[in-house]
Design an enzyme around this catalytic site. Structure first.
Site, mmCIF file in Angstrom:
data_model
loop_
_atom_site.group_PDB
_atom_site.id
_atom_site.type_symbol
_atom_site.label_atom_id
_atom_site.label_comp_id
_atom_site.label_asym_id
_atom_site.label_seq_id
_atom_site.Cartn_x
_atom_site.Cartn_y
_atom_site.Cartn_z
ATOM 1 N N PRO A 1 0.795 -1.234 0.000
ATOM 2 C CA PRO A 1 0.000 0.000 0.000
ATOM 3 C C PRO A 1 0.826 1.282 0.000
ATOM 4 C CG PRO A 1 -0.874 -1.533 1.602
ATOM 5 C CD PRO A 1 0.383 -2.144 1.069
ATOM 6 N N ASN A 2 0.367 2.226 -0.795
ATOM 7 C CA ASN A 2 0.907 3.590 -0.887
ATOM 8 C C ASN A 2 2.250 3.691 -1.606
ATOM 9 O OD1 ASN A 2 -1.263 4.926 0.572
ATOM 10 N ND2 ASN A 2 -0.503 3.840 2.365
ATOM 11 N N ARG B 1 5.233 10.846 -2.217
ATOM 12 C CA ARG B 1 4.936 10.481 -0.834
ATOM 13 C C ARG B 1 6.137 10.722 0.076
ATOM 14 N NH1 ARG B 1 4.640 4.362 1.496
ATOM 15 N NH2 ARG B 1 3.871 4.951 3.543
ATOM 16 N N TYR C 1 11.128 8.664 1.873
ATOM 17 C CA TYR C 1 11.167 7.611 0.856
ATOM 18 C C TYR C 1 11.900 7.997 -0.420
ATOM 19 C CZ TYR C 1 7.694 5.612 3.977
ATOM 20 O OH TYR C 1 7.058 5.110 5.090
ATOM 21 N N ASN D 1 8.138 -5.628 -0.602
ATOM 22 C CA ASN D 1 8.012 -4.541 0.368
ATOM 23 C C ASN D 1 6.527 -4.447 0.694
ATOM 24 O OD1 ASN D 1 7.839 -2.242 1.886
ATOM 25 N ND2 ASN D 1 9.053 -0.957 0.513
ATOM 26 N N ALA E 1 3.038 -0.745 4.873
ATOM 27 C CA ALA E 1 2.429 -0.746 6.215
ATOM 28 C C ALA E 1 1.974 -2.146 6.640
ATOM 29 C CB ALA E 1 1.259 0.223 6.244
ATOM 30 N N HIS F 1 3.774 -4.605 9.161
ATOM 31 C CA HIS F 1 3.662 -4.552 10.616
ATOM 32 C C HIS F 1 2.380 -5.175 11.157
ATOM 33 C CE1 HIS F 1 6.893 -1.836 9.710
ATOM 34 N NE2 HIS F 1 6.075 -1.006 9.091
ATOM 35 N N ASP G 1 1.390 -15.727 6.361
ATOM 36 C CA ASP G 1 0.947 -17.099 6.106
ATOM 37 C C ASP G 1 1.088 -17.461 4.630
ATOM 38 O OD1 ASP G 1 0.401 -17.460 8.764
ATOM 39 O OD2 ASP G 1 -1.782 -17.297 8.579
ATOM 40 N N GLU H 1 12.866 -9.371 1.912
ATOM 41 C CA GLU H 1 12.017 -8.271 2.408
ATOM 42 C C GLU H 1 12.798 -6.970 2.249
ATOM 43 O OE1 GLU H 1 11.194 -8.731 6.588
ATOM 44 O OE2 GLU H 1 10.198 -6.780 6.737
ATOM 45 N N HIS I 1 12.760 -2.646 2.620
ATOM 46 C CA HIS I 1 12.155 -1.379 3.048
ATOM 47 C C HIS I 1 13.067 -0.245 2.626
ATOM 48 C CE1 HIS I 1 9.180 -3.529 5.324
ATOM 49 N NE2 HIS I 1 10.146 -4.284 5.796
ATOM 50 N N LEU I 2 12.465 0.802 2.106
ATOM 51 C CA LEU I 2 13.241 1.972 1.698
ATOM 52 C C LEU I 2 13.860 2.646 2.914
ATOM 53 C CD1 LEU I 2 10.501 3.143 -0.733
ATOM 54 C CD2 LEU I 2 12.849 2.687 -1.452
ATOM 55 N N SER I 3 13.032 2.863 3.926
ATOM 56 C CA SER I 3 13.506 3.508 5.154
ATOM 57 C C SER I 3 14.021 2.439 6.114
ATOM 58 C CB SER I 3 12.357 4.281 5.806
ATOM 59 O OG SER I 3 11.313 3.396 6.175
ATOM 60 N N ARG J 1 12.611 4.230 13.147
ATOM 61 C CA ARG J 1 11.371 5.003 13.062
ATOM 62 C C ARG J 1 10.464 4.714 14.268
ATOM 63 N NH1 ARG J 1 8.912 4.719 7.298
ATOM 64 N NH2 ARG J 1 7.860 6.568 8.138
ATOM 65 N N ARG K 1 6.728 0.475 13.842
ATOM 66 C CA ARG K 1 7.352 -0.022 12.602
ATOM 67 C C ARG K 1 8.504 -0.991 12.888
ATOM 68 N NH1 ARG K 1 5.110 3.441 8.602
ATOM 69 N NH2 ARG K 1 4.685 5.487 9.483
HETATM 70 C C1 DQA Z 1 8.143 0.959 4.262
HETATM 71 C C2 DQA Z 1 8.123 1.188 5.784
HETATM 72 C C3 DQA Z 1 6.734 1.004 6.338
HETATM 73 O O1 DQA Z 1 6.721 1.198 7.749
HETATM 74 C C4 DQA Z 1 5.774 1.991 5.706
HETATM 75 O O2 DQA Z 1 4.462 1.782 6.172
HETATM 76 C C5 DQA Z 1 5.827 1.971 4.229
HETATM 77 C C6 DQA Z 1 7.115 1.820 3.561
HETATM 78 C C7 DQA Z 1 9.514 1.312 3.654
HETATM 79 O O3 DQA Z 1 9.738 0.924 2.516
HETATM 80 O O4 DQA Z 1 10.339 1.969 4.284
HETATM 81 O O5 DQA Z 1 4.825 2.166 3.557
HETATM 82 O O6 DQA Z 1 7.879 -0.400 4.011
#
Ligand code: DQA
Length: 150
Positions: free
Chosen positions: A16-17, A24, A29, A80, A83, A86, A93, A104, A106-108, A113, A117
């Site tokens: 998502p997002n 964003r 990010y 990735n 959200a 978490h 599953d 896995e 994650h950008l951040s 954080r 998270r």
């Molecule tokens: C994220 C970190 C998540 O906590 C956040 O909700 C995201 C992006 C990252 O790529 O850093 O949407 O997965």
């Protein structure tokens, strides 16, 4: 089960997002769009002899279904879950159904954080985690996967 014939396939999934990357929270990010990330993975995939498929959804169920479709069809997965990292036992599953390497990304750096998270529902079922490198994290993941697959 992973495929043994033809060019190995890697699925890259974005939660998502992440379709809003570029606009964003650029201070968190970066300014690279998802389209640009996917294009760079496609290009690197060609060099590494991997066929890249990308998928983004804002819906948990759609992501679960895409993971299920990967069974027997993909040789590696980069995910990735954004959200949903978490919160989603359903994604966790679904990943347990796979017997292919899963990275896995994650950008951040999720551990730098907010406390909510810090917990990933998938980190202990993924093969490895890359967090905090920004967009280069995806190409790092693909290079690592290539080594695992070939
Ligand atoms: C994220 C970190 C998540 O906590 C956040 O909700 C995201 C992006 C990252 O790529 O850093 O949407 O997965």
């Amino acid at each position: 089960m992973a495929l043994n014939t033809g060019q190995p396939k890697v699925l890259v999934m974005h939660g998502p997002n992440l379709n809003m990357l570029g606009k964003r929270e650029p201070e968190v990010y970066g300014t690279t769009t998802l389209k640009a990330i996917n294009a760079s993975l496609d290009e690197l995939g060609k060099k590494l002899g991997l066929l890249i498929e990308t998928f983004q959804s804002n819906h948990e169920g759609a992501l679960v279904e895409k993971i299920q479709e990967a069974i027997g069809n993909q040789n590696g997965l980069i995910i990735n879950p954004a959200a949903l990292t978490h919160t989603s036992i359903a994604i966790r599953d679904a990943l347990l159904l796979l017997d292919i390497p899963v990275i896995e990304v994650h950008l951040s750096n999720i551990y730098k954080r907010e406390p909510f998270r810090h917990k990933s529902m998938i980190s202990d079922v993924a093969t490895a985690q890359i967090t905090g490198f920004g967009t280069p994290g995806y190409t790092m993941a693909l290079k690592a996967l290539a080594g695992m697959i070939h």
